[in-house]
Design a protein around this motif. Structure first.
Motif, PDB file in Angstrom:
ATOM      1  N   LYS A  86       0.801  -0.921   0.203  1.00 44.98           N
ATOM      2  CA  LYS A  86       0.147  -0.237  -0.231  1.00 44.98           C
ATOM      3  C   LYS A  86       0.794   0.888   0.225  1.00 44.98           C
ATOM      4  N   ASN A  87       1.800   0.429   0.014  1.00 40.16           N
ATOM      5  CA  ASN A  87       2.848   2.909  -0.411  1.00 40.16           C
ATOM      6  C   ASN A  87       3.101   3.018   1.409  1.00 40.16           C
ATOM      7  N   GLU A  88       2.678   2.314   2.676  1.00 39.34           N
ATOM      8  CA  GLU A  88       2.985   2.951   3.749  1.00 39.34           C
ATOM      9  C   GLU A  88       3.842   2.548   4.394  1.00 39.34           C
ATOM     10  N   GLU A  89       4.272   3.831   5.162  1.00 37.58           N
ATOM     11  CA  GLU A  89       5.084   3.835   5.670  1.00 37.58           C
ATOM     12  C   GLU A  89       5.372   2.854   6.706  1.00 37.58           C
ATOM     13  N   LEU A  90       7.023   2.181   6.730  1.00 40.52           N
ATOM     14  CA  LEU A  90       7.016   0.612   7.564  1.00 40.52           C
ATOM     15  C   LEU A  90       7.044   1.686   8.952  1.00 40.52           C
ATOM     16  N   SER A  91       6.283   2.711   9.915  1.00 38.69           N
ATOM     17  CA  SER A  91       7.011   2.714  10.697  1.00 38.69           C
ATOM     18  C   SER A  91       6.398   1.745  12.217  1.00 38.69           C
ATOM     19  N   ILE A  92       6.752   2.120  13.597  1.00 38.12           N
ATOM     20  CA  ILE A  92       6.226   1.518  14.830  1.00 38.12           C
ATOM     21  C   ILE A  92       4.396   1.356  14.537  1.00 38.12           C
ATOM     22  N   GLU A  93       4.569   2.627  14.582  1.00 31.98           N
ATOM     23  CA  GLU A  93       2.855   2.930  14.323  1.00 31.98           C
ATOM     24  C   GLU A  93       1.544   2.017  13.625  1.00 31.98           C
ATOM     25  N   ASP A 155      -5.284   3.233  -6.170  1.00 36.84           N
ATOM     26  CA  ASP A 155      -6.229   2.937  -5.411  1.00 36.84           C
ATOM     27  C   ASP A 155      -5.677   3.893  -4.224  1.00 36.84           C
ATOM     28  N   ILE A 156      -6.061   5.104  -3.468  1.00 36.20           N
ATOM     29  CA  ILE A 156      -5.282   6.021  -2.045  1.00 36.20           C
ATOM     30  C   ILE A 156      -6.107   6.053  -1.081  1.00 36.20           C
ATOM     31  N   SER A 157      -5.823   6.502  -0.050  1.00 38.10           N
ATOM     32  CA  SER A 157      -6.288   5.990   1.246  1.00 38.10           C
ATOM     33  C   SER A 157      -7.182   7.541   1.228  1.00 38.10           C
ATOM     34  N   ILE A 158      -8.078   7.815   1.720  1.00 41.27           N
ATOM     35  CA  ILE A 158      -8.551   9.249   2.693  1.00 41.27           C
ATOM     36  C   ILE A 158      -8.167  10.444   3.099  1.00 41.27           C
ATOM     37  N   ASN A 159      -7.244   9.077   3.795  1.00 43.23           N
ATOM     38  CA  ASN A 159      -6.369  10.551   4.537  1.00 43.23           C
ATOM     39  C   ASN A 159      -5.012  10.502   3.846  1.00 43.23           C
ATOM     40  N   LYS A 160      -4.769  10.051   2.785  1.00 46.19           N
ATOM     41  CA  LYS A 160      -3.413  10.802   2.271  1.00 46.19           C
ATOM     42  C   LYS A 160      -3.739  11.391   1.377  1.00 46.19           C
ATOM     43  N   ILE A 161      -4.869  12.333   1.381  1.00 42.24           N
ATOM     44  CA  ILE A 161      -5.402  13.440   0.185  1.00 42.24           C
ATOM     45  C   ILE A 161      -5.521  15.150   0.720  1.00 42.24           C
ATOM     46  N   ASP A 162      -4.347  15.665   0.797  1.00 45.04           N
ATOM     47  CA  ASP A 162      -4.170  16.565   1.096  1.00 45.04           C
ATOM     48  C   ASP A 162      -4.446  18.060   0.055  1.00 45.04           C
TER      49      ASP A 162
END
Length: 215
Positions: A86-93, A155-162
């Motif tokens: 999903k091209n999301e950050e590999l973060s601890i959160e 597609d893309i998550s709505i929370n990535k839209i700014d």
């Protein structure tokens, strides 16, 4: 930058229960940041192998516990693959929210946009004209092509839209699709209507950086 991910399973000697057993903890480290939690399993100190991070022996009890611990480790790998896909950050959160089950179901923009268009289709002749539906369908098509062009995903998550996403979309319409000023503004306005739907639904979108007032 490639994320450094390590897992460690251990028996916590500082938290012995009333039966003299040690709780088994799971520790995940991502780029130096740690998150640990109890597996809800307990073991006698003499039965635990600190070197192998598992229960000693080949008894039914040992196989059952060790399989359970392996499943947790496998879940970390599955989450890593999901985030990469999903091209999301590999973060601890991001790992933490999925491991603890607090990760909310992700809402993607394309199904929301399509649902809006389907509703317009059902209302043609009752407040909406066919031409309106066609404009939204074309706008959706341009958005899908933009997301693929810009992010190489469908597609893309709505929370990535700014705000930056919107301005890039408008640039794409003008430069790549060669839309004139009025056409580009109409397509962006259509898209902003979809974002307003997301903003109006509490909990759908976590940020309201976008100024949704019509230009």
């Amino acid at each position: 930058m490639k994320a450094k991910i390590t897992v460690h399973i251990y028996a916590k000697t500082s938290k012995v229960n009333k039966n003299g057993q040690l709780p088994i903890y799971f520790r995940l480290t991502v780029n130096g940041e740690r998150f640990e939690f109890s597996t809800k399993k307990f073991i006698e100190k003499s039965k635990w192998s600190s070197e192998q991070s598992k229960m000693k022996g080949n008894s039914d009890e040992a196989r059952s516990l060790n399989n359970y611990l392996d499943l947790i480790k496998s879940k970390v790998f599955d989450i890593q693959m999901e985030l990469l896909h999903k091209n999301e950050e590999l973060s601890i959160e991001n790992f933490k929210s999925r491991l603890t089950g607090t990760h909310e179901r992700e809402r993607m923009i394309i199904p929301i946009y399509q649902s809006h268009n389907d509703k317009i289709k059902d209302l043609i002749g009752n407040g909406y004209a066919y031409g309106t539906l066609e404009r939204f369908k074309i706008s959706l098509k341009h958005l899908q092509e933009f997301i693929l062009w810009k992010y190489n995903v469908s597609d893309i998550s709505i929370n990535k839209i700014d705000y930056a996403f919107v301005t890039e979309f408008e640039f794409y319409l003008r430069s790549i699709k060669k839309c004139n000023n009025n056409t580009a503004v109409k397509y962006v306005r259509n898209f902003r209507k979809i974002i307003k739907i997301c903003l109006d639904n509490d909990g759908w979108i976590k940020t309201q950086l976008l100024d949704m007032k019509a230009k």
